[in-house]
Motif scaffolding. Sequence first.
Motif, mmCIF file in Angstrom:
data_model
loop_
_atom_site.group_PDB
_atom_site.id
_atom_site.type_symbol
_atom_site.label_atom_id
_atom_site.label_comp_id
_atom_site.label_asym_id
_atom_site.label_seq_id
_atom_site.Cartn_x
_atom_site.Cartn_y
_atom_site.Cartn_z
ATOM 1 N N UNK A 139 34.184 32.849 57.623
ATOM 2 C CA UNK A 139 35.100 33.807 57.010
ATOM 3 C C UNK A 139 36.284 34.085 57.931
ATOM 4 N N UNK A 140 35.985 34.350 59.197
ATOM 5 C CA UNK A 140 37.031 34.696 60.164
ATOM 6 C C UNK A 140 37.979 33.534 60.404
ATOM 7 N N UNK A 141 37.496 32.329 60.158
ATOM 8 C CA UNK A 141 38.346 31.153 60.322
ATOM 9 C C UNK A 141 39.302 30.975 59.142
ATOM 10 N N UNK A 142 39.147 31.830 58.114
ATOM 11 C CA UNK A 142 40.060 31.788 56.976
ATOM 12 C C UNK A 142 39.636 30.871 55.861
ATOM 13 N N UNK A 143 38.359 30.513 55.818
ATOM 14 C CA UNK A 143 37.864 29.628 54.768
ATOM 15 C C UNK A 143 37.903 30.343 53.415
ATOM 16 N N UNK A 144 38.681 29.817 52.488
ATOM 17 C CA UNK A 144 38.873 30.495 51.199
ATOM 18 C C UNK A 144 37.648 30.413 50.303
ATOM 19 N N UNK A 145 36.890 29.318 50.385
ATOM 20 C CA UNK A 145 35.670 29.198 49.576
ATOM 21 C C UNK A 145 34.637 30.233 50.023
ATOM 22 N N UNK A 146 34.534 30.445 51.331
ATOM 23 C CA UNK A 146 33.597 31.446 51.846
ATOM 24 C C UNK A 146 34.046 32.848 51.457
ATOM 25 N N UNK A 147 35.375 33.050 51.459
ATOM 26 C CA UNK A 147 35.900 34.353 51.055
ATOM 27 C C UNK A 147 35.640 34.602 49.576
ATOM 28 N N UNK A 148 35.713 33.553 48.753
ATOM 29 C CA UNK A 148 35.420 33.684 47.323
ATOM 30 C C UNK A 148 33.978 34.134 47.118
ATOM 31 N N UNK A 149 33.068 33.643 47.960
ATOM 32 C CA UNK A 149 31.676 34.081 47.888
ATOM 33 C C UNK A 149 31.562 35.571 48.219
ATOM 34 N N UNK A 150 32.338 36.005 49.198
ATOM 35 C CA UNK A 150 32.332 37.427 49.576
ATOM 36 C C UNK A 150 32.818 38.287 48.413
ATOM 37 N N UNK A 151 33.900 37.859 47.788
ATOM 38 C CA UNK A 151 34.446 38.596 46.638
ATOM 39 C C UNK A 151 33.416 38.653 45.513
ATOM 40 N N UNK A 152 32.786 37.530 45.231
ATOM 41 C CA UNK A 152 31.797 37.470 44.164
ATOM 42 C C UNK A 152 30.622 38.407 44.426
ATOM 43 N N UNK A 153 30.231 38.498 45.688
ATOM 44 C CA UNK A 153 29.057 39.293 46.028
ATOM 45 C C UNK A 153 29.326 40.794 46.011
ATOM 46 N N UNK A 154 30.533 41.204 46.408
ATOM 47 C CA UNK A 154 30.768 42.634 46.612
ATOM 48 C C UNK A 154 31.802 43.258 45.665
ATOM 49 N N UNK A 155 32.411 42.488 44.784
ATOM 50 C CA UNK A 155 33.457 43.057 43.932
ATOM 51 C C UNK A 155 32.929 44.150 43.012
ATOM 52 N N UNK A 156 31.715 43.976 42.472
ATOM 53 C CA UNK A 156 31.153 45.008 41.594
ATOM 54 C C UNK A 156 30.971 46.326 42.326
ATOM 55 N N UNK A 157 30.421 46.263 43.532
ATOM 56 C CA UNK A 157 30.179 47.484 44.303
ATOM 57 C C UNK A 157 31.489 48.152 44.703
ATOM 58 N N UNK A 158 32.463 47.347 45.128
ATOM 59 C CA UNK A 158 33.763 47.903 45.526
ATOM 60 C C UNK A 158 34.432 48.580 44.333
#
Length: 202
Positions: A14-33
């Motif tokens: 994530x910290x390296x700026x990988x967009x696919x990994x960031x998409x996983x983060x969005x998918x996992x936490x967007x509902x809660x946010x």
Amino acid sequence: MTEPLELSISIDVLKAGNKAEFAKLVNQYSNSVYRIALKILSDPSDAEDVLQETFIKAFRALPGFEGRSSISTWLFRIATNEALMLVRKRKPDFVLVDEPDAPDEDENSGQVQLTDWCCMPEAELMSDESRRHLEEAVQDLTPALRAVFVLRDIEGLSIKETAEALDVSEQVVKTRLLRARLRLREDLSRYFGGKMAERLEK
């Protein structure tokens, strides 16, 4: 609302700026946010704005993420800050800081008239109307109390995680949570007290 399946997320990637990994983060936490923002702001459009801004800021700030808290707590902190910034824009005189040692009338529970709900039918306690009233009661809390209640009692964060998300001490979280719960209990007592009175009159 159904949460997405828990995904394995690499902080280093994530910290390296990988967009696919960031998409996983969005998918996992967007509902809660989104849920946190909606509970604080009570406006779907504003909550959508907070959701978008949270992940934009998170993506930009990820290289500096030090891992002192979990990635979810870090995201919730960004989301909560964004939501409370909108509150401040609408109410410039709004102050977030509570004095944890200050006496509060709500802490004197002996002055609160609480209704015994034991005789209320379960169907009425769990009705859509009752749930709507609870949601309205939550919205009637001050934003500072509402934020603590949403993170701790709705999202299930620990006291420590809630303190980290709000950038306040654990004692402040405990004090605000006590006040929020007492105010909600008093509000619901009045509501169900009125319901019981209506039943007795029939």
